[in-house]
Write an enzyme that holds these catalytic residues in place. Structure first.
Site, short mmCIF file in Angstrom:
data_model
loop_
_atom_site.label_atom_id
_atom_site.label_comp_id
_atom_site.label_asym_id
_atom_site.label_seq_id
_atom_site.Cartn_x
_atom_site.Cartn_y
_atom_site.Cartn_z
N LYS A 14 40.02 -32.51 15.86
CA LYS A 14 39.36 -31.89 17.03
C LYS A 14 38.25 -30.94 16.58
CE LYS A 14 43.28 -30.08 18.49
NZ LYS A 14 44.27 -30.63 17.55
N ARG A 89 46.45 -26.80 25.99
CA ARG A 89 47.54 -27.43 25.25
C ARG A 89 48.83 -27.47 26.06
NH1 ARG A 89 45.24 -26.18 19.63
NH2 ARG A 89 46.46 -27.47 18.22
N ARG A 128 44.63 -30.34 3.56
CA ARG A 128 43.82 -29.18 3.96
C ARG A 128 44.49 -27.88 3.50
NH1 ARG A 128 42.56 -28.11 10.23
NH2 ARG A 128 44.77 -27.60 10.25
N ARG A 134 45.66 -21.83 5.12
CA ARG A 134 46.32 -21.70 6.42
C ARG A 134 47.82 -21.84 6.26
NH1 ARG A 134 43.38 -24.94 11.23
NH2 ARG A 134 45.52 -24.88 11.99
N ARG A 146 54.84 -28.48 14.54
CA ARG A 146 53.62 -28.53 15.36
C ARG A 146 53.54 -29.86 16.11
NH1 ARG A 146 49.36 -27.13 10.86
NH2 ARG A 146 47.80 -27.48 12.48
P1 B4P Z 1 40.75 -30.55 12.05
O1 B4P Z 1 39.48 -31.01 12.67
O2 B4P Z 1 40.75 -29.17 11.47
O3 B4P Z 1 41.98 -30.67 13.05
P2 B4P Z 1 42.34 -29.99 14.41
O4 B4P Z 1 42.75 -31.14 15.27
O5 B4P Z 1 41.22 -29.12 14.92
O6 B4P Z 1 43.51 -29.04 13.95
P3 B4P Z 1 44.68 -28.12 14.43
O7 B4P Z 1 45.40 -28.69 15.61
O8 B4P Z 1 45.43 -27.91 13.18
O9 B4P Z 1 44.11 -26.71 14.76
P4 B4P Z 1 44.03 -25.62 15.86
O10 B4P Z 1 43.17 -24.63 15.21
O11 B4P Z 1 43.56 -26.18 17.17
O12 B4P Z 1 41.15 -31.62 10.95
C1 B4P Z 1 42.31 -31.47 10.15
C2 B4P Z 1 42.06 -31.97 8.75
O13 B4P Z 1 41.78 -33.37 8.77
C3 B4P Z 1 40.83 -31.31 8.08
O14 B4P Z 1 41.13 -31.06 6.75
C4 B4P Z 1 39.74 -32.37 8.21
O15 B4P Z 1 38.80 -32.30 7.16
C5 B4P Z 1 40.54 -33.66 8.13
N1 B4P Z 1 39.92 -34.74 8.88
C6 B4P Z 1 39.31 -34.64 10.11
N2 B4P Z 1 38.86 -35.85 10.49
C7 B4P Z 1 39.21 -36.74 9.51
C8 B4P Z 1 39.04 -38.16 9.32
N3 B4P Z 1 38.39 -38.92 10.23
N4 B4P Z 1 39.55 -38.74 8.20
C9 B4P Z 1 40.20 -37.98 7.28
N5 B4P Z 1 40.39 -36.63 7.38
C10 B4P Z 1 39.89 -36.03 8.49
O16 B4P Z 1 45.50 -25.01 16.12
C11 B4P Z 1 46.22 -24.21 15.21
C12 B4P Z 1 47.31 -23.41 15.91
O17 B4P Z 1 46.72 -22.41 16.80
C13 B4P Z 1 48.28 -24.15 16.82
O18 B4P Z 1 49.34 -24.75 16.10
C14 B4P Z 1 48.78 -22.99 17.73
O19 B4P Z 1 49.76 -22.20 17.10
C15 B4P Z 1 47.55 -22.16 17.93
N6 B4P Z 1 46.82 -22.56 19.15
C16 B4P Z 1 45.55 -23.05 19.18
N7 B4P Z 1 45.19 -23.34 20.44
C17 B4P Z 1 46.26 -23.02 21.23
C18 B4P Z 1 46.51 -23.11 22.63
N8 B4P Z 1 45.59 -23.60 23.50
N9 B4P Z 1 47.72 -22.71 23.11
C19 B4P Z 1 48.66 -22.22 22.29
N10 B4P Z 1 48.49 -22.12 20.94
C20 B4P Z 1 47.30 -22.52 20.41
#
Ligand code: B4P
Length: 193
Positions: A14, A89, A128, A134, A146
């Site tokens: 995302k 979420r 990552r 993290r 998660r």
């Molecule tokens: P990211 O792009 O970082 O993944 P994400 O979906 O944004 O991550 P996440 O769900 O962990 O984070 P968030 O901060 O929202 O990609 C992950 C990895 O994959 C990276 O290393 C990237 O390089 C790699 N990658 C990406 N695309 C790829 C591809 N095509 N091929 C190979 N590798 C690839 O959430 C973190 C925490 O914050 C949650 O658990 C929760 O505790 C809290 N939180 C955030 N929003 C919240 C909400 N609305 N409500 C309640 N809690 C919340």
């Protein structure tokens, strides 16, 4: 205005994809995870509360997340549009977002889900975790927690947005550019509707 939600399981890309498309469409990128992490590293009251949940792989409680997101959105309006990454979420978050936008005479235009199988997500996040520092990427148990939170609290949003005819799922497996092209195709087809 174009308001887009990038949706998906933890690690589905995302944040990565939101950063890649925000400039193309001139959108303001809001990542709830990034806002929480910034507050955590600065040791603010919000950050200290969020840390207790994030470090266990749990969602931060709705009332805290919704208030934080609302103040972020209000701080950016007026603008060309938003790309929301990691919000909503839960169903309560989604309903609160709809209410906020109605009051601002705005709406969500589309929700794009990145579809990636769990085994790949676990690999991506552990990888990552080697460099991100993290806490929530450090163990398979936390990552599984998660993913459980996603199934229990976030997955029902697919039906919520399907019922509004706004949900589009794309394959999130492939190179960053391949996934990005799939995403752009959906945004462009919707923009030209
Ligand atoms: P990211 O792009 O970082 O993944 P994400 O979906 O944004 O991550 P996440 O769900 O962990 O984070 P968030 O901060 O929202 O990609 C992950 C990895 O994959 C990276 O290393 C990237 O390089 C790699 N990658 C990406 N695309 C790829 C591809 N095509 N091929 C190979 N590798 C690839 O959430 C973190 C925490 O914050 C949650 O658990 C929760 O505790 C809290 N939180 C955030 N929003 C919240 C909400 N609305 N409500 C309640 N809690 C919340």
């Amino acid at each position: 205005m174009l308001n887009v939600i990038i949706f998906g399981k933890p690690g589905s890309g995302k944040g990565t994809q939101a950063s890649m498309i925000k400039n193309k469409y001139g959108l303001t990128h809001i990542s709830t995870g990034d806002v929480f992490r910034k507050n955590t590293s600065e040791g603010t009251k919000l950050g200290n509360i969020a840390k207790q949940y994030m470090s266990k792989g749990e969602l931060v409680p709705d009332e805290i997340t919704i208030a934080m997101l609302e103040s972020e959105i209000l701080g950016f309006v007026p603008c060309n549009g938003f790309i929301l990454d990691g919000f909503p979420r839960t169903i309560l978050q989604a309903k609160s977002l709809d209410n906020l936008l109605i009051n601002l005479n705005l709406k969500i235009d589309l929700v794009i889900g990145l579809d990636v199988p769990n085994d790949r997500l676990v690999k991506r996040l552990l990888e990552r975790g080697k460099t991100s520092g993290r806490n929530d990427d450090q163990s398979e148990d936390k990552i599984n927690k998660r993913l459980e939170e996603y199934d229990k609290k976030t997955k029902p949003l697919i039906i919520f947005y399907e019922n509004q005819n706004k949900f589009y799922s794309i394959d999130g497996v492939g190179s960053l550019n391949d996934v990005n092209n799939r995403l752009i195709n959906v945004v462009d087809s919707k923009k030209n509707d």
